[in-house]
Design a protein around this motif. Structure first.
Motif, PDB file in Angstrom:
ATOM      1  N   VAL A 160       0.852  -0.950   0.393  1.00 48.38           N
ATOM      2  CA  VAL A 160       0.084   0.192  -0.318  1.00 48.38           C
ATOM      3  C   VAL A 160       0.585   1.139   0.273  1.00 48.38           C
ATOM      4  N   HIS A 161       0.961   2.536  -0.941  1.00 45.07           N
ATOM      5  CA  HIS A 161       1.610   3.951  -0.652  1.00 45.07           C
ATOM      6  C   HIS A 161       0.112   4.866  -0.400  1.00 45.07           C
ATOM      7  N   HIS A 162       0.731   5.226   0.933  1.00 43.72           N
ATOM      8  CA  HIS A 162      -0.298   5.954   1.372  1.00 43.72           C
ATOM      9  C   HIS A 162       0.091   7.100   1.061  1.00 43.72           C
ATOM     10  N   VAL A 163       0.205   7.798   0.522  1.00 42.67           N
ATOM     11  CA  VAL A 163       0.673   9.639  -0.059  1.00 42.67           C
ATOM     12  C   VAL A 163       0.128  10.554   0.878  1.00 42.67           C
ATOM     13  N   SER A 164      -1.539   9.983   0.423  1.00 44.59           N
ATOM     14  CA  SER A 164      -1.898  11.425   1.598  1.00 44.59           C
ATOM     15  C   SER A 164      -3.202  11.415   2.644  1.00 44.59           C
ATOM     16  N   ASP A 165      -3.317  11.497   3.497  1.00 44.09           N
ATOM     17  CA  ASP A 165      -4.326  11.913   4.251  1.00 44.09           C
ATOM     18  C   ASP A 165      -5.944  11.896   3.741  1.00 44.09           C
ATOM     19  N   VAL A 166      -6.930  10.715   3.795  1.00 50.83           N
ATOM     20  CA  VAL A 166      -8.307  11.098   3.168  1.00 50.83           C
ATOM     21  C   VAL A 166      -8.958  11.135   5.178  1.00 50.83           C
ATOM     22  N   ALA A 167      -9.305  12.292   4.742  1.00 48.56           N
ATOM     23  CA  ALA A 167     -10.561  12.822   6.015  1.00 48.56           C
ATOM     24  C   ALA A 167     -12.128  11.978   5.933  1.00 48.56           C
ATOM     25  N   VAL A 168     -12.128  11.504   7.004  1.00 53.58           N
ATOM     26  CA  VAL A 168     -13.314  10.829   7.123  1.00 53.58           C
ATOM     27  C   VAL A 168     -14.530  11.825   6.582  1.00 53.58           C
ATOM     28  N   GLY A 169     -15.553  11.051   5.356  1.00 54.84           N
ATOM     29  CA  GLY A 169     -16.767  12.054   4.931  1.00 54.84           C
ATOM     30  C   GLY A 169     -16.116  12.588   3.686  1.00 54.84           C
ATOM     31  N   GLU A 170     -14.533  12.469   3.132  1.00 49.39           N
ATOM     32  CA  GLU A 170     -14.248  12.878   1.985  1.00 49.39           C
ATOM     33  C   GLU A 170     -14.617  12.367   0.848  1.00 49.39           C
ATOM     34  N   ARG A 171     -15.141  13.140  -0.366  1.00 51.48           N
ATOM     35  CA  ARG A 171     -15.223  11.745  -1.129  1.00 51.48           C
ATOM     36  C   ARG A 171     -14.140  11.558  -2.552  1.00 51.48           C
ATOM     37  N   SER A 303       1.038  10.847  12.619  1.00 50.06           N
ATOM     38  CA  SER A 303       0.318  11.788  11.287  1.00 50.06           C
ATOM     39  C   SER A 303       1.093  13.161   9.917  1.00 50.06           C
ATOM     40  N   GLU A 304       0.819  13.233   8.747  1.00 47.80           N
ATOM     41  CA  GLU A 304       0.733  13.718   7.890  1.00 47.80           C
ATOM     42  C   GLU A 304       1.968  13.105   7.288  1.00 47.80           C
ATOM     43  N   VAL A 305       2.343  11.927   7.625  1.00 43.39           N
ATOM     44  CA  VAL A 305       4.073  12.242   6.825  1.00 43.39           C
ATOM     45  C   VAL A 305       3.455  10.340   6.063  1.00 43.39           C
ATOM     46  N   PRO A 306       3.612  10.426   4.693  1.00 48.39           N
ATOM     47  CA  PRO A 306       3.130   9.575   3.668  1.00 48.39           C
ATOM     48  C   PRO A 306       4.293   8.693   3.990  1.00 48.39           C
ATOM     49  N   PHE A 307       3.400   7.528   3.595  1.00 49.67           N
ATOM     50  CA  PHE A 307       4.044   6.390   3.533  1.00 49.67           C
ATOM     51  C   PHE A 307       3.861   5.164   3.017  1.00 49.67           C
ATOM     52  N   THR A 308       4.596   4.231   2.661  1.00 50.65           N
ATOM     53  CA  THR A 308       4.217   2.780   2.505  1.00 50.65           C
ATOM     54  C   THR A 308       4.304   1.457   3.224  1.00 50.65           C
ATOM     55  N   TRP A 309       3.610   0.562   2.830  1.00 57.30           N
ATOM     56  CA  TRP A 309       3.674  -0.651   4.320  1.00 57.30           C
ATOM     57  C   TRP A 309       3.368  -1.622   3.230  1.00 57.30           C
ATOM     58  N   SER A 310       3.232  -2.590   2.983  1.00 57.32           N
ATOM     59  CA  SER A 310       3.307  -3.857   2.841  1.00 57.32           C
ATOM     60  C   SER A 310       3.127  -5.016   4.066  1.00 57.32           C
ATOM     61  N   VAL A 311       3.264  -5.776   3.360  1.00 58.35           N
ATOM     62  CA  VAL A 311       2.118  -6.824   4.704  1.00 58.35           C
ATOM     63  C   VAL A 311       2.923  -8.897   3.868  1.00 58.35           C
ATOM     64  N   HIS A 352       3.435 -16.475  10.884  1.00 56.82           N
ATOM     65  CA  HIS A 352       1.199 -16.022  10.844  1.00 56.82           C
ATOM     66  C   HIS A 352       1.574 -14.357   9.423  1.00 56.82           C
ATOM     67  N   ALA A 353       2.161 -13.792   9.512  1.00 61.19           N
ATOM     68  CA  ALA A 353       1.875 -12.685   8.760  1.00 61.19           C
ATOM     69  C   ALA A 353       3.375 -11.426   9.530  1.00 61.19           C
ATOM     70  N   GLN A 354       4.390 -10.607   8.671  1.00 63.68           N
ATOM     71  CA  GLN A 354       5.000  -9.960   8.536  1.00 63.68           C
ATOM     72  C   GLN A 354       4.632  -8.301   7.493  1.00 63.68           C
ATOM     73  N   LEU A 355       4.847  -7.541   8.463  1.00 65.61           N
ATOM     74  CA  LEU A 355       4.604  -6.050   7.911  1.00 65.61           C
ATOM     75  C   LEU A 355       5.634  -5.070   8.037  1.00 65.61           C
ATOM     76  N   ARG A 356       5.659  -4.039   6.971  1.00 65.18           N
ATOM     77  CA  ARG A 356       7.014  -3.553   7.006  1.00 65.18           C
ATOM     78  C   ARG A 356       6.085  -2.112   6.657  1.00 65.18           C
ATOM     79  N   VAL A 357       7.410  -1.440   7.515  1.00 67.88           N
ATOM     80  CA  VAL A 357       6.041  -0.290   7.526  1.00 67.88           C
ATOM     81  C   VAL A 357       7.894   1.172   6.769  1.00 67.88           C
ATOM     82  N   ALA A 358       7.615   1.672   5.561  1.00 64.79           N
ATOM     83  CA  ALA A 358       8.431   3.056   5.470  1.00 64.79           C
ATOM     84  C   ALA A 358       7.859   4.166   5.167  1.00 64.79           C
ATOM     85  N   ALA A 359       8.317   5.332   5.570  1.00 66.21           N
ATOM     86  CA  ALA A 359       8.100   7.086   5.173  1.00 66.21           C
ATOM     87  C   ALA A 359       8.295   6.881   3.777  1.00 66.21           C
ATOM     88  N   LEU A 360       7.348   7.581   2.742  1.00 68.41           N
ATOM     89  CA  LEU A 360       7.849   7.972   1.214  1.00 68.41           C
ATOM     90  C   LEU A 360       8.606   8.774   1.302  1.00 68.41           C
TER      91      LEU A 360
END
Length: 360
Positions: A160-171, A303-311, A352-360
């Motif tokens: 997953v590439h979490h480039v920027s936060d999406v607000a609750v309710g934002e379309r 918060s506000e930090v773009p990041f990528t995560w893989s599992v 069971h699983a291995q998760l890696r997260v890093a700043a973009l």
């Protein structure tokens, strides 16, 4: 992190954008998948699985909308080389409902944070964004021209590439497609990709899920593996050595049902032992994305930090279960740069699983 890992997926050339033909709701999509499994299969292994699908669906929440005329398995076979549909499904106006998001975070033990410091808007948890996008991907996997048995596929990995936060309710607009069909020693693999974009067309979130159709060995047309690609399921792993645990989860027999209630993913293998056994499992297993989301919630991503995560998923979590977790954060707060989470069964020392997260 490799350059490939930091590249946000984009729609391949030659794909047609279209709206899904039916409702983009997981119960209806699972019913479609079950009906299709009853009338077609790709090879003997998939045919055997299809004969077990519908009894499990009848006892799940999907059963009430499964057409009675499609409850008898057929004998048709898919012949010829496999080819993925060169189509992307586009759904506009998706948004995370505040009440739903709160329930989701409660189930996976995530703590919501503001979209920006001092903001009254809450950012949607990245695992919840996957649930928002997943039905659109599922609508592609259940197309009539999709060549593999959906209910027999195993979820192997996610990036997953979490480039920027999406607000609750934002379309946002979801665009989903499949690509990278390739052979695997245990069957056939492919990637399902979804992007979430804002009104200005910028990508806020993108996810790539790797799926394995076990036992489906056949020729592949049209798609070739990406150069140098290597799937988690095919890598040679060193023997697992459990790290020092930093926590423990006690997962009850109803964990799969709890996650299904907030994710909409009522795949029978997660709901109960009888429905899981009907699909060839030894018993009910936890959703892979439940494990991934709960692991992600333990990391120190600011918060506000773009990041990528893989599992990468190894062995399923058989419910009920007690699992050990180990979280290793590289820095905290403003100094955070990466996290590594391992989840395993301490009784048999099985990963069971291995998760890696890093700043973009």
């Amino acid at each position: 992190m490799s350059a490939a890992d930091s590249t946000v997926p984009s729609l391949p050339e030659g794909y047609e954008r279209t709206m899904p033909s039916g409702a983009v709701k997981l119960p209806a999509l699972y019913a479609t998948a079950g009906a299709r499994a009853a009338t077609s299969a790709a090879g003997d292994a998939a045919a055997s699985a299809s004969r077990r699908v519908l009894p499990a669906l009848r006892t799940s929440p999907v059963g009430r909308i499964l057409p009675a005329s499609l409850r008898t398995p057929g004998r048709d076979r898919v012949s010829g080389a496999l080819e993925l549909p060169r189509v992307a499904h586009v759904v506009e106006g998706l948004a995370a409902d505040p009440e739903w998001h709160e329930k989701f975070c409660r189930v996976v033990h995530a703590t919501p944070h503001p979209e920006a410091p001092g903001s009254a808007e809450t950012a949607v948890f990245s695992g919840a964004l996957h649930c928002l996008a997943f039905p659109v991907a599922m609508s592609v996997l259940t197309r009539k021209d999709f060549p593999l048995p959906v209910l027999g596929m195993v979820h192997i990995s996610n990036t997953v590439h979490h480039v920027s936060d999406v607000a609750v309710g934002e379309r946002v607009t979801a665009t989903a497609w499949t690509e990278n069909l390739r052979a695997h020693r245990a069957g056939t693999m492919l990637d399902a990709v979804v992007t979430l974009t804002r009104e200005d067309g910028s990508v806020a979130w993108a996810g790539r899920s790797g799926y394995l159709a076990k036992g489906v060995h056949t020729a592949i047309a049209g798609e070739a593996p990406r150069a140098g690609s290597e799937d988690a399921a095919q890598r040679e792993h060193a023997p697992f050595e459990a790290p020092l645990p930093t926590g423990q989860w006690s997962l009850g027999a109803g964990t799969g049902r709890d996650y299904a209630a907030v994710s909409g993913d009522y795949n029978p293998i997660h709901l109960s032992d009888p429905s899981a056994r009907a699909l060839g499992m030894k018993g009910a297993i936890a959703h892979g994305m439940y494990t991934a989301s709960r692991a992600l919630a333990l990391t120190g991503v600011p918060s506000e930090v773009p990041f990528t995560w893989s599992v990468d998923f190894a062995t399923p979590v058989r419910l009920p279960a007690t699992v050990a977790v180990a979280v290793d954060d590289d820095g905290r707060g403003a100094h955070w740069s990466a996290s590594h989470v391992q989840v395993w069964g301490p009784k048999r020392n099985r990963p069971h699983a291995q998760l890696r997260v890093a700043a973009l």
